[in-house]
Design a protein around this motif. Structure first.
Motif, PDB file in Angstrom:
ATOM      1  N   TRP A  87       0.842  -1.200   0.000  1.00 28.06           N
ATOM      2  CA  TRP A  87       0.000   0.000   0.000  1.00 28.06           C
ATOM      3  C   TRP A  87       0.879   1.252   0.000  1.00 28.06           C
ATOM      4  O   TRP A  87       0.642   2.181  -0.775  1.00 28.06           O
ATOM      5  CB  TRP A  87      -0.933   0.004   1.230  1.00 28.06           C
ATOM      6  N   GLN A  88       1.886   1.286   0.870  1.00 31.45           N
ATOM      7  CA  GLN A  88       2.735   2.467   0.955  1.00 31.45           C
ATOM      8  C   GLN A  88       3.495   2.684  -0.344  1.00 31.45           C
ATOM      9  O   GLN A  88       3.643   3.814  -0.799  1.00 31.45           O
ATOM     10  CB  GLN A  88       3.706   2.362   2.136  1.00 31.45           C
ATOM     11  N   GLY A 120       1.446   5.623  -0.862  1.00 33.14           N
ATOM     12  CA  GLY A 120       2.008   6.422   0.216  1.00 33.14           C
ATOM     13  C   GLY A 120       2.685   7.687  -0.277  1.00 33.14           C
ATOM     14  O   GLY A 120       3.081   7.796  -1.436  1.00 33.14           O
ATOM     15  N   GLU A 121       2.818   8.618   0.623  1.00 31.75           N
ATOM     16  CA  GLU A 121       3.462   9.892   0.311  1.00 31.75           C
ATOM     17  C   GLU A 121       4.869   9.967   0.868  1.00 31.75           C
ATOM     18  O   GLU A 121       5.648  10.820   0.459  1.00 31.75           O
ATOM     19  CB  GLU A 121       2.610  11.038   0.864  1.00 31.75           C
ATOM     20  N   LYS A 122       5.193   9.109   1.811  1.00 38.33           N
ATOM     21  CA  LYS A 122       6.500   9.155   2.474  1.00 38.33           C
ATOM     22  C   LYS A 122       7.196   7.808   2.355  1.00 38.33           C
ATOM     23  O   LYS A 122       7.002   6.937   3.183  1.00 38.33           O
ATOM     24  CB  LYS A 122       6.334   9.548   3.939  1.00 38.33           C
ATOM     25  N   LYS A 123       7.971   7.649   1.325  1.00 38.77           N
ATOM     26  CA  LYS A 123       8.724   6.404   1.149  1.00 38.77           C
ATOM     27  C   LYS A 123       9.810   6.336   2.220  1.00 38.77           C
ATOM     28  O   LYS A 123      10.313   7.349   2.681  1.00 38.77           O
ATOM     29  CB  LYS A 123       9.370   6.344  -0.237  1.00 38.77           C
ATOM     30  N   GLU A 158       4.178   6.581   8.422  1.00 32.51           N
ATOM     31  CA  GLU A 158       3.068   6.399   7.482  1.00 32.51           C
ATOM     32  C   GLU A 158       2.659   4.925   7.415  1.00 32.51           C
ATOM     33  O   GLU A 158       1.471   4.597   7.465  1.00 32.51           O
ATOM     34  CB  GLU A 158       3.467   6.906   6.094  1.00 32.51           C
ATOM     35  N   TRP A 159       3.642   4.036   7.303  1.00 34.12           N
ATOM     36  CA  TRP A 159       3.367   2.611   7.291  1.00 34.12           C
ATOM     37  C   TRP A 159       2.699   2.198   8.607  1.00 34.12           C
ATOM     38  O   TRP A 159       1.713   1.459   8.610  1.00 34.12           O
ATOM     39  CB  TRP A 159       4.679   1.831   7.082  1.00 34.12           C
ATOM     40  N   LYS A 210      -0.942   3.168   8.783  1.00 31.30           N
ATOM     41  CA  LYS A 210      -1.782   2.297   7.954  1.00 31.30           C
ATOM     42  C   LYS A 210      -2.017   0.963   8.651  1.00 31.30           C
ATOM     43  O   LYS A 210      -3.129   0.427   8.630  1.00 31.30           O
ATOM     44  CB  LYS A 210      -1.133   2.080   6.579  1.00 31.30           C
TER      45      LYS A 210
END
Length: 183
Positions: A114-115, A119-122, A131-132, A135
């Motif tokens: 999903w990330q 996602g916006e922040k790898k 971010e992960w 989620k």
């Protein structure tokens, strides 16, 4: 493009190792095992990620130390060059886990997918960022460096546990028995 591998370390915590009694087609073990893996992945995608995830290449890999990993854009189509990300499970490590823990592990890797897709922040290879982590919590799986309550929610090596009454628990309870990994 350098290969990135996001590995998962699962803390083995005491859990009832009760297996559900199911009959499997032992005449076609490859088909049976991969079909179960694919169905579990699709089930969690529908129930927890609104069916939006790109379809990953699902593999089993004994040559890894962790029980699972996610590798973005690992596979390339022979024609057209379409890229497909990979989710791998280590069958030797799966023997140590209860079925629910295997489900948690798969959702952990789906959160990486999903990330990667939305996602916006790898994050760097192997790192589990905020971010992960957010989620994971949103789908009912608590990230934890220790595999239990109170562990750090972000970091290089992460585990997880199902949140009581969370979305994952409800989704796992709806997994048909025939979709659980037989081997």
């Amino acid at each position: 493009m350098p290969e990135r591998a996001l590995a998962t370390v699962t803390a083995l915590r005491p859990l009832a190792r009760a297996r559900r009694s199911v009959s499997y087609d032992t005449d076609r073990p490859t088909k049976t095992q991969y079909q179960a893996f694919d169905r579990m992945c699709a089930h969690f995608d529908r129930r927890l990620f609104d069916g939006r995830l790109p379809k990953p290449m699902l593999t089993f890999d004994r040559g890894i130390a962790p029980p699972s990993y996610f590798r973005p854009d690992r596979w390339s189509a022979r024609e057209g060059g379409a890229l497909v990300s990979e989710i791998a499970l280590n069958p030797d490590r799966l023997k140590e886990l209860a079925e629910r823990q295997i489900g948690e592990l798969l959702v952990h890797e789906l959160a990486h997918l999903w990330q990667h897709a939305f996602g916006e922040k790898k994050s760097r290879a192997g790192y589990h960022n905020a971010e992960w982590s957010a989620k994971m919590e949103a789908v009912g799986v608590m990230p934890s460096a220790t595999g239990g309550p109170g562990g750090a929610r972000v970091g290089q090596k992460m585990s997880q546990y199902a949140m009581r009454g969370g979305r994952f628990q409800a989704a796992f309870d709806r997994v048909p028995r025939s979709w659980l990994l037989p081997f």
